[in-house]
Design an enzyme around this catalytic site. Structure first.
Site, PDB file in Angstrom:
ATOM      1  N   HIS A 350       0.799  -1.232   0.000  1.00 17.79           N
ATOM      2  CA  HIS A 350       0.000   0.000   0.000  1.00 17.79           C
ATOM      3  C   HIS A 350       0.826   1.274   0.000  1.00 17.79           C
ATOM      4  CE1 HIS A 350      -3.995  -1.806   0.725  1.00 17.79           C
ATOM      5  NE2 HIS A 350      -3.306  -2.741   1.337  1.00 17.79           N
ATOM      6  N   LYS A 538      -8.038  13.868   4.427  1.00 12.23           N
ATOM      7  CA  LYS A 538      -7.137  12.705   4.424  1.00 12.23           C
ATOM      8  C   LYS A 538      -6.182  12.864   5.591  1.00 12.23           C
ATOM      9  CE  LYS A 538      -5.959  13.967   0.124  1.00 12.23           C
ATOM     10  NZ  LYS A 538      -6.225  12.715  -0.564  1.00 12.23           N
ATOM     11  N   ARG A 539      -5.397  11.818   5.898  1.00 10.46           N
ATOM     12  CA  ARG A 539      -4.398  11.973   6.934  1.00 10.46           C
ATOM     13  C   ARG A 539      -3.463  13.137   6.614  1.00 10.46           C
ATOM     14  NH1 ARG A 539      -3.858   8.030  11.055  1.00 10.46           N
ATOM     15  NH2 ARG A 539      -1.998   9.180  11.627  1.00 10.46           N
ATOM     16  N   LYS A 544       1.235  14.525   1.176  1.00 15.14           N
ATOM     17  CA  LYS A 544      -0.119  14.839   0.702  1.00 15.14           C
ATOM     18  C   LYS A 544      -0.294  16.341   0.456  1.00 15.14           C
ATOM     19  CE  LYS A 544      -2.109  10.862   3.189  1.00 15.14           C
ATOM     20  NZ  LYS A 544      -2.818   9.980   2.255  1.00 15.14           N
ATOM     21  N   THR A 646      -8.338   6.800  -1.838  1.00 14.47           N
ATOM     22  CA  THR A 646      -9.694   6.290  -2.038  1.00 14.47           C
ATOM     23  C   THR A 646     -10.696   7.412  -1.788  1.00 14.47           C
ATOM     24  OG1 THR A 646      -9.459   5.430   0.212  1.00 14.47           O
ATOM     25  CG2 THR A 646      -9.331   3.832  -1.592  1.00 14.47           C
ATOM     26  N   LYS A 650     -14.448   8.696  -3.541  1.00 15.17           N
ATOM     27  CA  LYS A 650     -15.679   9.047  -2.817  1.00 15.17           C
ATOM     28  C   LYS A 650     -16.201  10.408  -3.276  1.00 15.17           C
ATOM     29  CE  LYS A 650     -13.793   6.328   0.862  1.00 15.17           C
ATOM     30  NZ  LYS A 650     -12.910   6.316   2.041  1.00 15.17           N
TER      31      LYS A 650
HETATM   32  C1  GL2 Z   1      -2.435   3.640   2.052  1.00 18.53           C
HETATM   33  C2  GL2 Z   1      -2.043   4.601   0.938  1.00 18.53           C
HETATM   34  O1  GL2 Z   1      -1.333   5.670   1.467  1.00 18.53           O
HETATM   35  C3  GL2 Z   1      -3.247   5.100   0.117  1.00 18.53           C
HETATM   36  O2  GL2 Z   1      -2.793   5.788  -1.000  1.00 18.53           O
HETATM   37  C4  GL2 Z   1      -4.101   3.918  -0.329  1.00 18.53           C
HETATM   38  O3  GL2 Z   1      -5.262   4.377  -0.992  1.00 18.53           O
HETATM   39  C5  GL2 Z   1      -4.490   3.081   0.870  1.00 18.53           C
HETATM   40  C6  GL2 Z   1      -5.302   1.855   0.486  1.00 18.53           C
HETATM   41  O4  GL2 Z   1      -4.640   1.120  -0.491  1.00 18.53           O
HETATM   42  O5  GL2 Z   1      -3.316   2.616   1.549  1.00 18.53           O
HETATM   43  N1  GL2 Z   1      -1.249   3.043   2.636  1.00 18.53           N
HETATM   44  C7  GL2 Z   1      -1.219   3.207   3.971  1.00 18.53           C
HETATM   45  O6  GL2 Z   1      -0.363   2.776   4.739  1.00 18.53           O
HETATM   46  N2  GL2 Z   1      -2.287   3.930   4.344  1.00 18.53           N
HETATM   47  C8  GL2 Z   1      -3.034   4.256   3.264  1.00 18.53           C
HETATM   48  O7  GL2 Z   1      -4.043   4.903   3.295  1.00 18.53           O
HETATM   49  N3  GL2 Z   1      -2.575   4.280   5.645  1.00 18.53           N
END
Ligand code: GL2
Length: 801
Positions: A350, A538-539, A544, A646, A650
């Site tokens: 991820h 988002k985080r 980002k 994601t 949305k």
């Molecule tokens: C993440 C990625 O940063 C994000 O881009 C991705 O959409 C999601 C789901 O695949 O996974 N990887 C990660 O460690 N986090 C994410 O959100 N917390």
């Protein structure tokens, strides 16, 4: 009893309330009503749950286990009622009893068992798998506290407070004591040879912890299929280790499931985190083995009947754990155990961010998990021998791909070597895995690698949370898209209709009013629903680039202040983000946003043109209001850094226009909707790659007055009178040469924002673009994603019963 109509529901609900609390219905508290309703719905679903288990067993169906340290479920009541098709009976029944459904539903606390996208993806997959009749079960930890709740103090700082999400109870779970298993830590391994020369391994002096499962039904939409999310809770065993004071033992046990690690990029509290990982993985593997043996009486066919999907590296200890069980407990040879393990395991990556690629010091694993360490060490040696045979002159390969390197165990390497399938989560991301991060492995085993672009469940993220849009769509393209979301594309036939465009604008307006009310309730800030709602949710992370967004806001503010004739279309910039508690830079950015918000929102010169909102405590249920009430979706990460995203999906599904870089799944959004229906800016991955060596942030300060003026506010006390408060941000950009190319992309971002303003004012053209975004969002349904996993990785078929 399963109620069949409103009357029966009302009767049963009232009866259960009285029986549970010994008081009249009127006297019960809304939390009590919520709990009783939740339990009723769970019991209602239990018949399907039982039928699913019977069907899986009778059909000898292959089962998938999704191992994930995070499941960010959010609230379950509405989703469960709707998926079961009893929403109307229940809400009308409640109304007749004089009970407000929304009030009752708001009593449910989000199950915030995760950090962000990775955890939410797991939750979307559970919804989609059940809906698609795929037997996919989740495996995770029953955390007592979810991710921290975020408050903002008077100075604008993030303050973390505990998230006691189960305080009023969790009606969805069922404790399954009979399925408890024993998990062992610490101690030593005794090795004995037998008369045939075979070695036997015995883990002695261990700390034993009882893992007790709590099962939650994962209810499919419009189907009987009901899968299980198994959450493991640590309890003290009947014996404490002889070498440990028993109070110390109890406190160790209590630590394991206390909370979600609030950091999705770096590791901390290392031993405890490692303990958490092994705890849920070992319990999960044990319970898979028990279930399998009960049905088949052998583990020879485990690879045909079981798939385990490893959601990132956090559950990768499942690999040596399965090897251990097969060899030590069931007498399989190394080679057989390895072959079975590889056919069971597959791994999803991820992120390519190096700090998020987990590594564990050898010493930790040796001490905490002595037998597991031996297996990892042996896997590493055997991998070395394999390389030697296949690539005799490639010492370099060994150094760059071995599992144990410089005293550290590389979990992603272990995962890639020992899985039969490896996937990334968007096309660009999988491409980067193949060409960079896992390039050597990809050259050896290209067939292992595939892409599975993420998705989101259209039910939670549109059909249930945006009823205005759902009804509008129904009246134009019929009902079919609700059960087969790819049919949403039919909307393409109507996007040119001015009447539909106007209708859409009315729907959006309604959603913006709901969001505006939410903003006022949670921050006191009054925003104008006819302004452009531009959201970044988002985080908080440097890559980002929330910083780029707020720098643009500052730039607009400065222009408004210095040029009386400067006008912009009224804008509301909305931020929602949690920062990891130890992430100093991220927390400063939150403070900066809040300080800018205070100054800008109270300045009369701004004259209704600009508002800045920081919505505290970003969560799943907040997103259900925020995403569909937005006009513009900010996806502005440095190209190559966001694996997928994601949130971008949305927003799109609810008709927001993406303002983004070519990163993650935004690349695919852009390709689907076309460049006329989004706004793309900034450097591409390739441009950044060739630019990196020569990039000098200072050149942008010298060459662009706008940047200079914005940066000065970080060191001149503009925002809160303190000249030093935001110096870390200033230093990050200048002293550390702006790792994420914020300054390099600034000009192109300003232009992109100008395009947004211009396009927004042509209301019909804007609405048409929004409709095209909605029409093209079918691809981003997690129903599509989960079916691809099922076909291309797990080889499981939908189960009909
Ligand atoms: C993440 C990625 O940063 C994000 O881009 C991705 O959409 C999601 C789901 O695949 O996974 N990887 C990660 O460690 N986090 C994410 O959100 N917390």
């Amino acid at each position: 009893m399963m109620f069949r109509n409103k009357q029966e529901f009302k009767k049963e609900f009232s009866q259960r309330l009285i029986e549970a609390y010994g008081t009249t219905v009127d006297q019960t508290h809304p939390t009590e009503k919520y709990l009783v309703l939740g339990e009723m719905v769970r019991d209602y679903a239990s018949v399907n749950w039982k039928d699913t288990k019977v069907a899986v067993s009778e059909n000898q169906a292959k089962q998938v286990y999704y191992f994930s340290m995070e499941f960010l479920l959010g609230r379950m009541l509405t989703s469960n009622l709707r998926n079961l098709g009893i929403y109307d009976i229940v809400t009308e029944g409640l109304e007749e009893l004089g009970i407000d459904y929304e009030n009752l539903a708001s009593m449910e606390r989000d199950a915030g068992l995760g950090n962000g996208g990775l955890g939410r993806l797991a939750a979307c997959f559970m919804d989609s798998a059940a809906t698609e009749n795929l037997p996919v079960n989740g495996n995770c930890i029953r955390y007592q506290c979810g991710l921290f709740r975020q408050r903002i103090d008077d100075q604008g700082n993030q303050v973390e407070v505990p998230d006691m999400w189960m305080r009023i109870g969790n009606p969805w779970e069922v404790r399954k004591l009979k399925h408890s298993v024993d998990v062992k830590f610490w101690g030593n391994v005794e090795v004995h040879g037998d008369e045939n020369g075979n070695l036997h391994f015995n883990h002695v002096n261990a700390e034993h912890i009882l893992a007790v499962p709590y099962d939650m039904p994962m209810i499919g939409a419009g189907t009987k299929m009901t899968n299980t999310l198994r959450l493991w809770s640590a309890e003290a065993a009947d014996e404490s280790p002889s070498w440990m004071d028993y109070r110390e033992y109890l406190s160790e046990v209590n630590q394991i499931c206390l909370n979600v690690y609030p950091d999705d990029s770096t590791e901390e509290g290392k031993y405890l985190r490692l303990k958490q990982q092994y705890f849920f993985v070992s319990a999960g593997i044990d319970s898979i083995i028990n279930t399998h043996l009960k049905q088949y009486d052998t583990l020879d066919n485990l690879g045909e009947k079981v798939s385990v999907q490893l959601n990132d590296t956090h559950p990768v200890l499942a690999i040596p754990e399965l090897m251990r069980v097969l060899m030590d407990d069931y007498g399989y040879s190394w080679d057989r155990a390895q072959a079975i393990t590889m056919s069971v395991m597959s791994y999803t990556n991820h992120t390519v961010m190096s700090e998020a690629l987990e590594k564990w010091p050898v010493e930790y694993v040796q001490k905490l998990l002595p037998r597991i360490y031996m297996i990892i060490d042996e896997l590493n040696s055997r991998y070395g021998r394999f390389l030697n045979e296949r690539y005799p002159n490639r010492q370099d390969l060994w150094y760059s791909t071995r599992i144990i390197d410089n005293g550290m165990i590389h979990m992603a390497r272990l995962a890639v070597i020992m899985s039969h399938a490896v996937n990334g989560v968007a096309e660009i991301h999988t491409g980067l895995l193949e060409s960079e991060l896992f390039h050597e492995y990809y050259s050896m085993w290209p067939e292992k690698f595939t892409n599975k672009t993420n998705g989101i469940t259209p039910r939670r993220w549109m059909l249930y949370s945006n009823p205005e849009l759902r009804e509008m769509l129904k009246s134009h393209i019929g009902k079919g898209f609700e059960t087969d979301f790819s049919k949403i594309e039919k909307l393409m036939n109507h996007v040119d209709e001015p009447k539909l465009q106007e209708e859409f604008l009315r729907v959006k307006q309604k959603r913006k009013e709901i969001l505006a009310a939410y903003i006022q309730r949670s921050t006191g800030i009054i925003v104008d629903p006819s302004s452009i709602f531009d959201s970044q949710a988002k985080r908080l992370h440097a890559y980002k680039r929330q910083l780029l967004n707020i720098m643009h806001v500052i730039y607009l503010y400065q222009r408004i202040k210095s040029d009386r004739n400067f006008r912009i279309y009224p804008h509301t910039f909305i931020f929602a983000a949690k920062a990891a508690p130890s992430y100093v830079f991220a927390k400063k950015v939150i403070k900066l946003i809040n300080c800018v918000s205070k100054v800008v929102n109270s300045d009369p010169d701004v004259n209704g043109m600009l508002k800045v909102v920081f919505l505290p405590n970003y969560s799943v249920s907040m997103s259900e209001v925020l995403m569909n009430g937005s006009d513009v979706s900010e996806q502005i990460s440095t190209a190559g850094k966001e694996a997928s995203g994601t949130g971008n999906m949305k927003f799109m599904m609810n008709g927001a226009i993406t303002l983004g870089t070519l990163d993650g799944a935004t690349v695919e959004i852009d390709r689907l909707v076309g460049r006329e229906n989004d706004v793309i800016f900034g450097m591409t991955v390739e441009e950044i790659e060739s630019f990196r060596q020569t990039y000098r942030a200072m050149d942008y300060v010298n060459g662009d007055e706008r940047i200079r003026k914005v940066l000065n506010t970080f060191i001149d006390g503009t925002w809160n009178g303190d000249r030093d408060d935001f110096r870390t941000i200033y230093d990050e950009l200048l002293m550390k040469n702006d790792e994420y190319f914020v300054l390099a992309d600034f000009d192109s971002y300003v232009q992109a924002q100008e395009q947004i303003s211009a396009r927004y004012q042509d209301r019909h053209a804007w609405a048409r673009s929004c409709l095209i975004n909605i029409a093209k969002s079918g691809y981003f349904s997690s129903d599509r994603t989960i079916c691809q996993y099922a076909d291309e990785i797990w080889n499981v078929k939908p189960l009909k019963f």
